[in-house]
Design a protein around this motif. Structure first.
Motif, mmCIF file in Angstrom:
data_model
loop_
_atom_site.group_PDB
_atom_site.id
_atom_site.type_symbol
_atom_site.label_atom_id
_atom_site.label_comp_id
_atom_site.label_asym_id
_atom_site.label_seq_id
_atom_site.Cartn_x
_atom_site.Cartn_y
_atom_site.Cartn_z
ATOM 1 N N VAL A 395 55.300 59.101 41.007
ATOM 2 C CA VAL A 395 55.641 57.882 41.727
ATOM 3 C C VAL A 395 54.782 56.734 41.203
ATOM 4 O O VAL A 395 53.565 56.900 41.031
ATOM 5 C CB VAL A 395 55.414 58.042 43.248
ATOM 6 C CG1 VAL A 395 55.784 56.753 43.988
ATOM 7 C CG2 VAL A 395 56.207 59.225 43.796
ATOM 8 N N ILE A 396 55.400 55.578 40.971
ATOM 9 C CA ILE A 396 54.657 54.362 40.646
ATOM 10 C C ILE A 396 54.703 53.449 41.857
ATOM 11 O O ILE A 396 55.788 53.078 42.320
ATOM 12 C CB ILE A 396 55.239 53.642 39.415
ATOM 13 C CG1 ILE A 396 55.111 54.514 38.167
ATOM 14 C CG2 ILE A 396 54.515 52.311 39.186
ATOM 15 C CD1 ILE A 396 55.691 53.884 36.903
ATOM 16 N N LEU A 397 53.528 53.106 42.380
ATOM 17 C CA LEU A 397 53.417 52.213 43.533
ATOM 18 C C LEU A 397 53.102 50.805 43.031
ATOM 19 O O LEU A 397 51.971 50.505 42.667
ATOM 20 C CB LEU A 397 52.320 52.694 44.487
ATOM 21 C CG LEU A 397 52.519 54.087 45.098
ATOM 22 C CD1 LEU A 397 51.301 54.471 45.943
ATOM 23 C CD2 LEU A 397 53.791 54.141 45.943
ATOM 24 N N ILE A 398 54.100 49.946 43.012
ATOM 25 C CA ILE A 398 53.932 48.581 42.542
ATOM 26 C C ILE A 398 53.205 47.696 43.558
ATOM 27 O O ILE A 398 52.410 46.830 43.175
ATOM 28 C CB ILE A 398 55.297 47.954 42.193
ATOM 29 C CG1 ILE A 398 55.990 48.757 41.063
ATOM 30 C CG2 ILE A 398 55.160 46.486 41.811
ATOM 31 C CD1 ILE A 398 55.266 48.699 39.732
ATOM 32 N N PRO A 399 53.413 47.861 44.861
ATOM 33 C CA PRO A 399 52.930 46.854 45.823
ATOM 34 C C PRO A 399 51.428 46.623 45.799
ATOM 35 O O PRO A 399 50.638 47.560 45.628
ATOM 36 C CB PRO A 399 53.347 47.429 47.185
ATOM 37 C CG PRO A 399 54.405 48.420 46.897
ATOM 38 C CD PRO A 399 54.109 48.971 45.537
ATOM 39 N N GLY A 400 51.057 45.339 45.999
ATOM 40 C CA GLY A 400 49.678 45.008 46.314
ATOM 41 C C GLY A 400 49.487 45.154 47.816
ATOM 42 O O GLY A 400 50.347 45.678 48.526
ATOM 43 N N GLY A 401 48.342 44.667 48.309
ATOM 44 C CA GLY A 401 48.079 44.812 49.737
ATOM 45 C C GLY A 401 47.687 46.211 50.109
ATOM 46 O O GLY A 401 47.883 46.655 51.246
#
Length: 797
Positions: A395-401
């Motif tokens: 899985v690639i997690l793009i989101p910041g925060g």
């Protein structure tokens, strides 16, 4: 070397202290620990506690005319600073009064010290002041240690040695050795890195290897009697025995050892003094802790599913606008990934840009790679669905925060907890890249999950040969660097973001086995716990398989200023330890972004060239260039030497000069100043002659686009910005650098109007430096690195 270490005795010392609620040994316990570790000599000691009777016979049992008094407290580390160390006559009255005086004065001085330097205050005392602080300090003082006085063999500078173990968060147990005594921190700050102290990971270095590192220090020169008028104070065998013992203890009492009964947080002896060829510890500290369970491991094989996936799904693709998810889809398809192998999770669309959609995660068949490009607050719930439904291998997690700010830390901790729980399940669950990452590009896998549109960051999607992988903690850094590589976009361009799961170390370990990769470039801002050590192991695997590793470590700050105990954190701070461990593992550590770019380009272009020495030859057409070549032989911790040309080379150069009617005012020597009268062909022929000389290991060449006789000319109004011919020096230079088996490094010290000519050469795969100084410094560091790699792994030299 066979060591005599009584581990059971050491562990009984730790156990006794732990049973008393202490995690730090008293000084006399440190001596007992050293004795159990095989130390050849420890001073005779006797503890006096307040209220106890100190008999005359106890005092008179010490040899000599003097004794040393030391305050005993688990918190007073820098005893000299607070009057906690003194030498007195060995008479009962002097010793008794000295002990009582030291007890009272140390309480007052240490309390005043803490009030004046609250940043150095142990947590135990941080909220206290005045009489309350003094009472607490007094209650923690165990007594005064009476020690045998041992006059050193030499009172000269550099006659004392510091040796320590320190548990670092990133690199595990690290051994440090160097100049000891009360001025240790001053020495470390005043001398160049590696001169006053050296450090190494105990997991990656042997006693012999660490002694070899130590032999490059000023401390060794002094102790070994190698300075003018000096005398040897200690043998190499004694140093080897000491270092080997510390390394063995570091490996046993390490959090990496699942059978460790205790973990050494810090063991420092400062100093060892030298008396009659004996190493005698005069002061020390030791802090320890109970071992903690290791986090569940990750399946690194699943990184292949991320870099070469057989199927891809994207969550967060808009059908009505170009959001991050839509940009990722378009980049993925532009990279050549087949649309029929892509699934999009979108509740309202049937198809977007040729890729089919499914309404929700529950409807998704398992894929090799899932790219998540949604709001950060949705990530935890998505992970639950992915893990429970077994929807993805990676899985690639793009989101910041997800941990970049204080407000998002709780959310990030929740996500990390869920990922670790997934790894603890049978099968280990998927691996996760990110969050807050730009994504990854893999030319072998036809994958591009960067969310930056092609219009903002054009990519080289040609089929040219690539040999370089870039791993970056910063997406912006990865974008900028890939546009500065003369060999085109990297084979792999991986951004790790917050490293919530997969780390820099994971990717280096995996890419160390990739036969397509010759060079690995790394930009790191920080490491997860023990991932620095994991990275070092990956670097060593990579270089042993014939690869080169270049790294820039960001976050260099004044080190050790807030250390509350020991000198080691001050003299070998986090950045110094980082550079030492990475270098010893086999990486080339760049000091600036410019140097990183230069070394990456040289490594990618020169990887298959022969680097057999540091003898360099130079070719230019201006006097200042020839002088500059000679002036810039020295670089950081490396140097080049001007090659002494053979008689045959002199004869061949003179023949060329005569043929071109330049023999009257050009001398055949190194560096070779051909003057502006030389034409393109003579430049190329001179390089060929110099490269044929067995005394020449590498060449530094001026492109010389200002020479009147060159065909390479700037043409600001032209379509290309330059004009040339098939036989121009630039075109011949590109052919020469590719064909010759020795490194040829090029510079062109001219104005901006000549930039298109430099760009032409770089498009042919030849990096061009802006002046001879930068070219020489980069070649010097790269040459030293290649020679270092040859020493590590002679089979691939």
């Amino acid at each position: 070397m066979e060591l005599s270490i009584d581990y059971s005795q050491i562990e009984s010392i730790f156990e006794a202290a732990a049973n008393q609620g202490r995690n730090q040994l008293y000084e006399y316990e440190n001596y007992s620990l050293l004795e159990a570790s095989g130390a050849e000599s420890v001073p005779l000691t006797r503890l006096w506690t307040p209220g106890a009777r100190l008999a005359n016979s106890d005092i008179e049992s010490f040899p000599g005319q003097k004794v040393v008094l030391k305050i005993v407290s688990p918190f007073i580390v820098h005893k000299t600073d607070v009057g906690g160390v003194g030498v007195v006559e060995k008479t009962p009255g002097k010793v008794r009064s000295g002990c009582r005086r030291m007890l009272d004065e140390s309480v007052e001085r240490y309390s005043t010290y803490l009030e004046g330097k609250p940043h150095r205050c142990p947590r135990r005392y941080r909220s206290l002041s005045g009489k309350v602080l003094r009472k607490a300090v007094s209650q923690d003082i165990h007594g005064v240690l009476i020690c045998e006085y041992l006059p050193p063999d030499s009172m000269a500078f550099g006659n004392e040695l510091l040796v320590s173990l320190r548990l670092t968060r990133e690199f595990g147990m690290v051994i440090t050795a160097g100049l000891g005594g009360t001025d240790t921190e001053l020495y470390a700050a005043s001398f160049r890195s590696g001169q006053a102290v050296v450090s190494a990971s105990t997991e990656l270095v042997s006693g012999d290897e660490f002694l070899a590192l130590f032999q490059n220090t000023i401390a060794y020169n002094k102790l070994g009697g190698l300075t003018r008028g000096g005398k040897r104070l200690v043998s190499d065998f004694q140093l080897l025995e000491c270092f080997s013992s510390f390394i063995a203890m570091g490996r046993r009492y390490s959090p990496q050892n699942p059978e460790a009964p205790y973990v050494i947080e810090e063991l420092e002896i400062n100093p060892f003094a030298f008396c009659d060829y004996q190493m005698v510890p005069l002061d020390g500290l030791c802090r320890f802790s109970q071992p903690k369970p290791l986090a569940p491991g990750r399946s690194l094989e699943r990184i292949d599913c991320l870099l070469r996936p057989g199927s891809v799904a994207i969550l967060g693709v808009s059908s009505s606008k170009v959001n991050f998810g839509r940009s990722i889809l378009r980049n993925l398809l532009a990279a050549g990934y087949p649309a029929e192998k892509v699934r999009l999770v979108n509740p309202s669309a049937q198809e977007i840009d040729g890729a089919k959609c499914v309404p929700d995660l529950a409807s998704l068949e398992r894929v090799d790679l899932l790219v998540v490009a949604v709001a950060a607050e949705q990530v935890a719930g998505i992970i639950d669905q992915v893990v429970e439904g077994d929807k993805a291998q990676s899985v690639i997690l793009i989101p910041g925060g997800l941990g970049e700010t204080e407000d998002s830390k709780e959310r990030a901790e929740q996500v990390v907890s869920k990922i670790q729980a997934a790894h603890a399940r049978p099968g280990g669950g998927p691996v996760f890249l990110g969050g807050n990452c730009l994504g990854a590009i893999s030319h072998p896998g036809k994958v591009d999950t960067f969310f930056v549109p092609e219009s903002a960051a054009p990519k080289d999607r040609s089929q040219r040969k690539r040999n370089l992988a870039l791993i970056s903690q910063s997406g912006a850094f990865a974008l900028v660097r890939m546009m500065k590589l003369v060999t085109g976009d990297p084979l792999y361009n991986i951004t790790v973001g917050n490293q919530m799961d997969l780390t820099i170390g994971d990717f280096v370990n995996r890419l160390s086995k990739d036969d397509l990769v010759d060079v690995i470039g790394i930009y790191a801002e920080g490491f997860k716990d023990l991932d620095g050590l994991h990275l070092c192991r990956g670097i060593r695997k990579a270089v042993l398989s014939g690869k080169e590793v270049v790294i820039y470590k960001a976050g260099r700050t004044p080190e050790g200023k807030l250390a509350t105990s020991g000198h080691t954190a001050s003299v070998a701070g986090d950045y110094a330890v980082c550079v030492a461990c990475l270098s010893q593992a086999g990486a080339l550590v760049a000091q600036t972004f410019d140097e990183f770019d230069a070394l990456m380009n040289l490594a990618s272009v020169l990887h298959n060239k022969k680097v057999e020495g540091n003898q360099v030859a130079g070719v230019g057409s201006a006097g200042f260039e020839a002088v500059g070549l000679a002036d810039y032989l020295e670089a950081q911790d490396s140097h080049l030497a001007l090659a002494r040309l053979s008689r045959a080379t002199h004869e061949n150069l003179n023949r060329l000069l005569k043929q071109n009617r330049l023999d009257g005012f050009v001398e055949a020597k190194n560096p070779l100043d051909l003057t502006p009268a030389a034409n393109d062909k003579l430049h190329a022929q001179a390089i060929e002659v110099l490269a044929a000389d067995t005394q020449v290991d590498s060449l530094v060449v001026s492109y010389d686009t200002m020479c009147p006789n060159t065909e390479d000319k700037p043409e600001p109004g032209g379509a290309l910005g330059y004009r040339d011919s098939e036989g121009s020096f630039g075109n011949m230079l590109a052919s020469l650098t590719a064909r010759l088996d020795k490194p040829v490094v090029v510079f062109n010290d001219v104005g901006r109007v000549h930039d298109p000519l430099n760009a032409k050469l770089e498009q042919a795969g030849v990096p061009v430096f802006s002046n001879c100084g930068r070219a020489m410094a980069s070649l010097s560091r790269y040459t030293a690195y290649r020679l270092h790699l040859a020493a590590i792994n002679p089979d691939v030299a």
